[in-house]
Design a protein around this motif. Sequence first.
Motif, PDB file in Angstrom:
ATOM      1  N   ALA A  61      26.229   9.366  79.026  1.00 32.81           N
ATOM      2  CA  ALA A  61      24.772   9.378  79.190  1.00 32.81           C
ATOM      3  C   ALA A  61      24.141   8.066  78.772  1.00 32.81           C
ATOM      4  O   ALA A  61      23.031   7.734  79.211  1.00 32.81           O
ATOM      5  CB  ALA A  61      24.171  10.533  78.386  1.00 32.81           C
ATOM      6  N   ASN A  62      24.831   7.285  77.944  1.00 32.28           N
ATOM      7  CA  ASN A  62      24.332   5.968  77.528  1.00 32.28           C
ATOM      8  C   ASN A  62      24.755   4.856  78.480  1.00 32.28           C
ATOM      9  O   ASN A  62      24.416   3.692  78.254  1.00 32.28           O
ATOM     10  CB  ASN A  62      24.823   5.638  76.124  1.00 32.28           C
ATOM     11  N   GLY A  63      25.525   5.216  79.495  1.00 33.31           N
ATOM     12  CA  GLY A  63      25.934   4.229  80.489  1.00 33.31           C
ATOM     13  C   GLY A  63      27.415   3.969  80.573  1.00 33.31           C
ATOM     14  O   GLY A  63      27.855   3.152  81.396  1.00 33.31           O
ATOM     15  N   SER A  64      28.230   4.651  79.770  1.00 35.99           N
ATOM     16  CA  SER A  64      29.670   4.427  79.833  1.00 35.99           C
ATOM     17  C   SER A  64      30.258   4.999  81.118  1.00 35.99           C
ATOM     18  O   SER A  64      29.969   6.134  81.503  1.00 35.99           O
ATOM     19  CB  SER A  64      30.367   5.071  78.629  1.00 35.99           C
ATOM     20  N   GLU A  83      17.593   6.055  72.509  1.00 39.48           N
ATOM     21  CA  GLU A  83      18.232   4.769  72.785  1.00 39.48           C
ATOM     22  C   GLU A  83      18.222   3.843  71.576  1.00 39.48           C
ATOM     23  O   GLU A  83      18.876   2.799  71.602  1.00 39.48           O
ATOM     24  CB  GLU A  83      17.553   4.086  73.973  1.00 39.48           C
ATOM     25  N   HIS A  84      17.511   4.233  70.520  1.00 41.09           N
ATOM     26  CA  HIS A  84      17.417   3.350  69.356  1.00 41.09           C
ATOM     27  C   HIS A  84      17.625   4.123  68.060  1.00 41.09           C
ATOM     28  O   HIS A  84      16.739   4.195  67.197  1.00 41.09           O
ATOM     29  CB  HIS A  84      16.069   2.619  69.344  1.00 41.09           C
ATOM     30  N   PHE A 278      23.299  15.649  67.915  1.00 40.73           N
ATOM     31  CA  PHE A 278      24.580  14.934  67.867  1.00 40.73           C
ATOM     32  C   PHE A 278      24.311  13.458  67.589  1.00 40.73           C
ATOM     33  O   PHE A 278      23.438  12.836  68.210  1.00 40.73           O
ATOM     34  CB  PHE A 278      25.327  15.062  69.191  1.00 40.73           C
ATOM     35  N   THR A 279      25.089  12.889  66.663  1.00 46.48           N
ATOM     36  CA  THR A 279      25.047  11.451  66.422  1.00 46.48           C
ATOM     37  C   THR A 279      26.415  11.004  65.913  1.00 46.48           C
ATOM     38  O   THR A 279      27.382  11.763  65.970  1.00 46.48           O
ATOM     39  CB  THR A 279      23.913  11.085  65.438  1.00 46.48           C
ATOM     40  N   MET A 313      22.434   9.235  69.821  1.00 53.36           N
ATOM     41  CA  MET A 313      21.788  10.432  69.294  1.00 53.36           C
ATOM     42  C   MET A 313      21.260  11.245  70.462  1.00 53.36           C
ATOM     43  O   MET A 313      20.573  10.724  71.342  1.00 53.36           O
ATOM     44  CB  MET A 313      20.656  10.122  68.321  1.00 53.36           C
ATOM     45  N   ILE A 314      21.600  12.525  70.445  1.00 51.93           N
ATOM     46  CA  ILE A 314      21.169  13.466  71.476  1.00 51.93           C
ATOM     47  C   ILE A 314      20.660  14.710  70.766  1.00 51.93           C
ATOM     48  O   ILE A 314      21.298  15.200  69.824  1.00 51.93           O
ATOM     49  CB  ILE A 314      22.331  13.822  72.424  1.00 51.93           C
TER      50      ILE A 314
END
Length: 460
Positions: A61-64, A83-84, A278-279, A313-314
Amino acid sequence: MRLGREHHLGFHQRHVMLLLIAATLIVWNRPASSSVAAEKNQRPNIVLIMADDMGYECVGANGSKFYSTPNLDRLAAEGMRFEHCYSQPICTPSRVQIMTGRYNSRNYVRFGLLHPNEITFANVLKDAGYKTCIAGKWQLEGGFKGPNKFGFDEYCLWQLTRRPCRYPNPGVEVNGKTLDYTDGEYGPDIVSDYLVDFIQRHKDETFLAYYPMILPHWPFQPTPDSDDWDPTETKEWPRKKWNRKHFKDMVAYTDKMVGKIDQALKTAGVRENTLLIFTCDNGTYEMIKSPFQGRDYKGGKGTTPNAGTHVPMIASWPGTIQPGTVSQDLIDFSDLLPTLAEAAGASSKIPQDRTIDGRSFLPQLKGNEGNPRDWVFCWYERNGKREGNNVKRYARNQTYKLYHDGRFYNVPADELEKRNLKPGEIDTETKAVRQELRAVLDKLVAEESEYSYGKVPKKK
């Protein structure tokens, strides 16, 4: 006619009175569980999952495009992705900060230790009536009673009183008992099974489940889903055998465990009344290079540039968090305690005898503007030493980062922090940001004198 009307009104009044009495009796005789259910609908269950050594670049989800994280990607699509979010550079400092809501400059004393005078989010929620459980990795000392002292009713932990194998045939401590497995069991399965059982046993109550995961920390070796899994293994693999293939498998198994917990909440019928976050505790191990955004992204665990502290973080809370939300707000690990406390209706239980640095982001989760941060702060010295020049201190926002020694970076343009911005390169707006960050640093560094733990006993 007049007498008839009075007779009718009297009957009506008597009928209403009977209904009120009946309603009162129903309330008086309502089962206690109904009152609990009513209260529970106002206070969510909370599940906090923190993976071990898995940076921002490891989540689809972060672009991987390299790692397989379908469960995390689904939770992000159904909830909110940040995102931060920024952790500390390494595991124990992050664990101390996330649990206490306090910067390490105030309470970090030694690697592997949570000072016994600290109060955690589990203490706060337990005081508010939550059932509490921790399963996964401890690494905070305190012996068999340590988790209980810090607010957990139950635990199933690796690295509580010892450090045996964590993956195949693991050793764990469960509620004061030492257990060693020898039949090909897998450590992450053991601890997550315990958490699933906890959720099922307490589905009719309000609970906090904290899952500081064992995965995907080294040693990088096969998981039960790997083609070279060997259930007879009893030792951790040596460094010379560690490789990216097995790290990739371990990230996939991390995601599988997240999906397992999510499914347990659904099976228990409590998913819609559960806030799941989740983190990860810090960036990826430094020997791992991951294809990410068109380049090889080198892990930065133990370092203060982005690769060491920028973590996923989600947050997922069906019916409360708007699906598909992407937040640009700054989050650091001190923010979790006040956020969980506010979600639990337990803000009044937050200790008043110490500085809590965190800021609740619950309003943002609910779709409101809230009170987002203008900066996050990091104080880092791996072993808690306060003398000498080894302490790293910085404040940053989404773009700029200022160290206490004056180094100043545009992070998106210079993630490796190779080019310190010179005064002549800074425009008026950027200069104002630098001044704001300097004021933050000056204030927090001055407050380091409040540190009151003094000399800490050596590890036994």
